[in-house]
Design a protein around this motif. Sequence first.
Motif, mmCIF file in Angstrom:
data_model
loop_
_atom_site.group_PDB
_atom_site.id
_atom_site.type_symbol
_atom_site.label_atom_id
_atom_site.label_comp_id
_atom_site.label_asym_id
_atom_site.label_seq_id
_atom_site.Cartn_x
_atom_site.Cartn_y
_atom_site.Cartn_z
ATOM 1 N N ASP A 123 -3.407 2.786 -10.550
ATOM 2 C CA ASP A 123 -2.701 1.972 -9.524
ATOM 3 C C ASP A 123 -3.547 1.725 -8.439
ATOM 4 O O ASP A 123 -3.738 2.635 -7.369
ATOM 5 N N PRO A 124 -4.484 0.404 -8.036
ATOM 6 C CA PRO A 124 -5.097 0.331 -7.181
ATOM 7 C C PRO A 124 -4.354 0.126 -5.589
ATOM 8 O O PRO A 124 -4.976 -0.082 -4.635
ATOM 9 N N THR A 125 -2.921 0.175 -5.837
ATOM 10 C CA THR A 125 -2.093 -0.075 -4.430
ATOM 11 C C THR A 125 -2.190 1.367 -3.773
ATOM 12 O O THR A 125 -1.660 1.284 -2.558
ATOM 13 N N ILE A 126 -2.338 2.576 -4.541
ATOM 14 C CA ILE A 126 -2.199 3.718 -3.948
ATOM 15 C C ILE A 126 -3.706 4.001 -3.206
ATOM 16 O O ILE A 126 -4.711 4.024 -3.559
ATOM 17 N N ARG A 127 -3.484 4.341 -1.898
ATOM 18 C CA ARG A 127 -4.449 4.378 -0.967
ATOM 19 C C ARG A 127 -5.017 5.457 -0.699
ATOM 20 O O ARG A 127 -6.146 5.902 -0.069
ATOM 21 N N ALA A 128 -4.006 6.899 -0.846
ATOM 22 C CA ALA A 128 -4.426 8.057 -0.645
ATOM 23 C C ALA A 128 -3.571 9.092 -1.395
ATOM 24 O O ALA A 128 -2.530 8.545 -2.332
ATOM 25 N N ILE A 129 -3.908 10.294 -1.582
ATOM 26 C CA ILE A 129 -3.067 11.360 -2.421
ATOM 27 C C ILE A 129 -2.724 12.413 -1.359
ATOM 28 O O ILE A 129 -3.588 12.777 -0.532
ATOM 29 N N ALA A 130 -1.536 12.808 -1.426
ATOM 30 C CA ALA A 130 -1.001 14.009 -0.625
ATOM 31 C C ALA A 130 -0.760 14.844 -1.618
ATOM 32 O O ALA A 130 0.369 14.745 -2.343
ATOM 33 N N SER A 131 -1.255 16.017 -1.761
ATOM 34 C CA SER A 131 -1.372 17.105 -2.925
ATOM 35 C C SER A 131 -1.178 18.452 -2.348
ATOM 36 O O SER A 131 -1.570 18.806 -1.465
ATOM 37 N N ASN A 132 -0.648 19.225 -3.387
ATOM 38 C CA ASN A 132 -0.521 20.777 -3.170
ATOM 39 C C ASN A 132 -1.885 21.428 -3.870
ATOM 40 O O ASN A 132 -2.041 22.548 -3.735
ATOM 41 N N THR A 133 -2.732 20.252 -4.257
ATOM 42 C CA THR A 133 -3.904 21.105 -5.154
ATOM 43 C C THR A 133 -4.894 20.190 -5.019
ATOM 44 O O THR A 133 -4.538 19.032 -4.533
ATOM 45 N N ASP A 134 -6.189 20.654 -5.192
ATOM 46 C CA ASP A 134 -7.356 19.681 -5.158
ATOM 47 C C ASP A 134 -7.158 18.740 -6.375
ATOM 48 O O ASP A 134 -6.900 19.181 -7.486
ATOM 49 N N PRO A 179 -8.875 8.995 -0.414
ATOM 50 C CA PRO A 179 -8.816 10.263 0.336
ATOM 51 C C PRO A 179 -7.448 11.108 -0.140
ATOM 52 O O PRO A 179 -6.404 10.647 -0.588
ATOM 53 N N VAL A 180 -7.856 12.371 -0.257
ATOM 54 C CA VAL A 180 -6.807 13.586 -0.638
ATOM 55 C C VAL A 180 -6.577 14.081 0.620
ATOM 56 O O VAL A 180 -7.454 14.678 1.391
ATOM 57 N N PRO A 212 0.856 -1.127 -0.122
ATOM 58 C CA PRO A 212 0.074 0.040 0.059
ATOM 59 C C PRO A 212 0.846 1.365 0.080
ATOM 60 O O PRO A 212 1.926 1.118 0.415
ATOM 61 N N LYS A 213 0.251 2.347 -0.668
ATOM 62 C CA LYS A 213 1.128 3.629 -0.771
ATOM 63 C C LYS A 213 0.200 4.887 -0.700
ATOM 64 O O LYS A 213 -0.890 4.872 -1.066
ATOM 65 N N ILE A 263 -2.130 6.596 7.567
ATOM 66 C CA ILE A 263 -0.964 5.484 7.502
ATOM 67 C C ILE A 263 -1.020 4.432 8.545
ATOM 68 O O ILE A 263 -1.090 3.069 8.354
ATOM 69 N N LEU A 264 -1.216 5.079 9.907
ATOM 70 C CA LEU A 264 -1.183 3.978 10.946
ATOM 71 C C LEU A 264 -2.461 3.381 11.230
ATOM 72 O O LEU A 264 -2.497 2.228 11.326
ATOM 73 N N ALA A 265 -3.467 4.126 10.733
ATOM 74 C CA ALA A 265 -4.772 3.135 10.667
ATOM 75 C C ALA A 265 -4.684 2.138 9.710
ATOM 76 O O ALA A 265 -5.273 1.152 9.756
ATOM 77 N N GLU A 266 -4.003 2.396 8.479
ATOM 78 C CA GLU A 266 -4.072 1.428 7.321
ATOM 79 C C GLU A 266 -3.287 0.219 7.665
ATOM 80 O O GLU A 266 -3.804 -0.713 7.328
ATOM 81 N N VAL A 267 -2.442 0.289 8.585
ATOM 82 C CA VAL A 267 -1.614 -0.734 8.829
ATOM 83 C C VAL A 267 -1.935 -1.564 10.141
ATOM 84 O O VAL A 267 -1.236 -2.415 10.770
ATOM 85 N N GLY A 268 -2.807 -0.842 10.846
ATOM 86 C CA GLY A 268 -3.180 -1.129 12.282
ATOM 87 C C GLY A 268 -2.420 -0.994 13.411
ATOM 88 O O GLY A 268 -2.242 -1.668 14.183
ATOM 89 N N LEU A 269 -1.907 0.135 13.193
ATOM 90 C CA LEU A 269 -0.922 0.626 14.327
ATOM 91 C C LEU A 269 -1.508 1.766 15.173
ATOM 92 O O LEU A 269 -1.959 2.683 14.422
#
Length: 163
Positions: A126-137, A143-144, A108-109, A157-163
């Motif tokens: 790419d279905p392995t990308i779980r979220a986007i961190a962006s400087n624009t909409d 989730p963005v 996951p990424k 990230i911590l929620a995704e990996v269970g920590l």
Amino acid sequence: MRVFGVVGWKNAGKTGLMERLVTEICGRGVTVSTIKHAHHNFDVDQPGKDSYRHRVAGAREVLLASGNRWALMHELAGEDEPPLADLLAKLAPVDLVLIEGYKRDDHPKVEAFRTETGQPLIALNDPTIRAIASNTDVDVSQPVFNLDDTAAIADFILAEVGL
């Protein structure tokens, strides 16, 4: 070990995000190691140093140790680059391994995305990308997050990996 990656095109903000995530997540008491993929020839050693001289002389591995740290350099000597799973197996156990690069692997990424790169979103295909961190909409199903909202990205990230 749990793994989560940060991917993106050149100059998208991957390394800065990785640095901030390591600081944030370690600050929460979680142990973190990192793996960084380089697409080019790199050298962690310096010409003239003893360890460099050992490696250039033909040593397959050179372990450099001091009272503060140790580093193991392994020459592939024409062998194929090892798969990510093999490299992960070489790490000492930690709570989380953050991986910069390896965008084609199936862990996951989160994608770091800046419009200034002129590149398209990797997440669109790419279905392995779980979220986007962006400087624009951006208009995606994932989730963005604001690229600079390190705490929110770390929470995700911590929620995704269970920590």
